[in-house]
Scaffold this active site. Sequence first.
Site, PDB file in Angstrom:
ATOM      1  N   HIS A  81       0.815  -1.215   0.000  1.00  0.00           N
ATOM      2  CA  HIS A  81       0.000   0.000   0.000  1.00  0.00           C
ATOM      3  C   HIS A  81       0.852   1.270   0.000  1.00  0.00           C
ATOM      4  O   HIS A  81       0.337   2.353  -0.261  1.00  0.00           O
ATOM      5  CB  HIS A  81      -0.964  -0.011   1.201  1.00  0.00           C
ATOM      6  CG  HIS A  81      -0.326   0.381   2.504  1.00  0.00           C
ATOM      7  ND1 HIS A  81       0.232  -0.551   3.366  1.00  0.00           N
ATOM      8  CD2 HIS A  81      -0.150   1.602   3.101  1.00  0.00           C
ATOM      9  CE1 HIS A  81       0.705   0.080   4.425  1.00  0.00           C
ATOM     10  NE2 HIS A  81       0.485   1.380   4.290  1.00  0.00           N
TER      11      HIS A  81
ATOM     12  N   ASP B 267      -0.257  -7.558   1.726  1.00  0.00           N
ATOM     13  CA  ASP B 267       0.319  -6.201   1.701  1.00  0.00           C
ATOM     14  C   ASP B 267       1.844  -6.298   1.647  1.00  0.00           C
ATOM     15  O   ASP B 267       2.555  -6.091   2.640  1.00  0.00           O
ATOM     16  CB  ASP B 267      -0.142  -5.443   2.949  1.00  0.00           C
ATOM     17  CG  ASP B 267       0.209  -3.950   2.851  1.00  0.00           C
ATOM     18  OD1 ASP B 267       0.600  -3.505   1.752  1.00  0.00           O
ATOM     19  OD2 ASP B 267       0.093  -3.259   3.883  1.00  0.00           O
TER      20      ASP B 267
ATOM     21  N   SER C 188       4.956   2.732   7.700  1.00  0.00           N
ATOM     22  CA  SER C 188       4.456   1.650   6.846  1.00  0.00           C
ATOM     23  C   SER C 188       5.550   1.158   5.898  1.00  0.00           C
ATOM     24  O   SER C 188       6.295   1.939   5.311  1.00  0.00           O
ATOM     25  CB  SER C 188       3.256   2.144   6.038  1.00  0.00           C
ATOM     26  OG  SER C 188       2.157   2.394   6.868  1.00  0.00           O
TER      27      SER C 188
END
Length: 673
Positions: free
Chosen positions: A462, A515, A616
Amino acid sequence: MIVIFVCVLLVQVCGSVPLAGWVQSPGYPFGYDPHATLTWKHCAAPGHTLMLSFFHLDLEDSEQCENDVVKVFAGNVLLTKLCGRMSAQHLLSSVNPLLRSSSGGCLSLSFEADFSNPERHTGFRAFYKEQDVDECWVHEPECSHFCHNYIGGYTCSCKPGYYLSEDQHTCSANCTEELFGEGVLTPVGSPGPYLENSFCTYTLAVQEGQQLVLSFVGEFDVESRDGQCIDTLTIKTDSAVFGPFCGQTAPPKISTGAQRVQIFFHTDQGGTNTGFTLSYRAKPMQCPGNVTANSILAPQRSQYTPGDTVTVQCVTGHSLESTLQQTFESTCQKSGRWSPVRYCEPIDCGPPNFSDLIVLTEEDPVTTYNHNISVKCLSEYYELIGDANFICDASGTWVSEKAQTKPLCLPVCGKNTAFSSGRIFGGRKAQPEELPWHLLIKEPQRGGASLISDQWAVTAAHVVDRYESDTLIFYGGITDGMDRNAVLMESEKIIIHPGFEKRKPEQDHTNYDNDIALVKMSARVSLGPNIRPVCLPNKTNSLPEQTARLSMEGKMGTISGFGGRSETLTKARYLQYGHVIEYSEVPCFPNNLKVTDNMFCAGGKSKEVDSCKGDSGGPLVVPAVGSGSPNTRHQLKGIVSWGPSICGNEHNKGYYTKVENYLDWIMETMQKN
């Protein structure tokens, strides 16, 4: 006529200064005045010597002749220093024998008196004369045989059978001879002692199609001393040298294999040795049982006659003149030589064609058949996988000694140079070299990644899914996000896992399953203490439900990132890290997002430790940084994926992509790209 001839020879001597005469002090014999001085010099003609004899000496006596003194020199060398009174007998026996010049040399004399004498002294008187030098007595060794003296010089001559060399002193034997057919050869002087100081060359020859066979018969006596040759006998053909021979043991019979042979016999200036008797005869020419080195013949015989043809085959590991051909045909010629002749050279494997990360342990090694090489990795940040030792085989290929595949140099993963003992549960600022695998993405949105090789990184899908076709810049080797010395890495390919949910730019994700994304850099990263990869986890055979509960296997892990440290911050200047544990029994973040077996939940025991916005894609590694030993290897267990909007919640923790579920996809993708 003889007298005139002698006068002509001596005109230089007769027409020059007198050959004899007197030299005496001023006022002799009535005495010399104070401060009286005298200098005298005379030189002998070539081939003559000059002698000076004192017959009278009466000077003032003083210590070391410091008052009145007479000095005699030969050139610049002081021969004597005289003063006081000496008898004629004393002068004759102890002084005069010293006063002689070299051949053609000079004598000089100086006399000095001081200011006064207590009594009157008569002075000195001496006689000089030139005398012919008998060079044959003085220089006898300079003539090899005979020396003849004449007035002013000498000459040398030789015994019969010798000639006078250019130096006009050395007598050499004249013994060069060419012989054809068969016969017997003895050195000049036989049956008595052979001539000294000789360099004899004998050339033997027979007709075409024949070769010479040499045999020593009778006594063999060539001068030697302590096992070393003083005189030498050497036999040479166009292709071989026999000898040198000396001593009293005759050499064995020699089949020369040649139509023409040269024999060199060299003697010094002394000795009474008797020499040798050499029988030489002809026999039909034969070719040897070898055409070229490193080969075998078919048919195989020890000798071949002219006209025979053989097949020559190179032995294992050799080929014809750097080609892959192994055989050729050759025919024995009348000259006793094979034609054609080609050479079997060792097969050359050449420099090994390994990865540019692999280097030889030895500079410029031998690379031909049956030779060995060993290899190592270019730097300490790589480790060699496979055999390090290879041998050049007969096909020209480098073969592993253990029959393994080609060696690989893979980056040393999971190690950090900076090591702090103990465990820290709160977040803290990372030190250089502590988290060398952590990469920073600054633009277009802040995120993290983990270096897993020297050209590949892994991150959350992502973070990069909107920029899959763009070029992103990754920053490595830093703990300060403003550090200008960062290692910049440019992406070549961004590969999103095919199972990750696609979204439109304006949409948010509704599912974070799969992910994970791989990033291939445009160039190999130069590894060092500040930038090196993390290890991928070991592949296990556990069932999915078991791995879901045991992803971190009960270990404490470390998360790191440049993300926010509070609810309002989205980025931090310095790299932070903290220690987390896995939560498997209770919900980490109850909401409508789907939780799958490809995720696991982890967080700190206190609310201060948590991943946050901007982290992230960053790593979760086990064991925890700072635990274990300096040789501990850290594995990438998770990738920061998603979590609550408020970071550091004591009850709600973050979710991480479970890396071990994607090992096959990671390996396959890296191999194909």
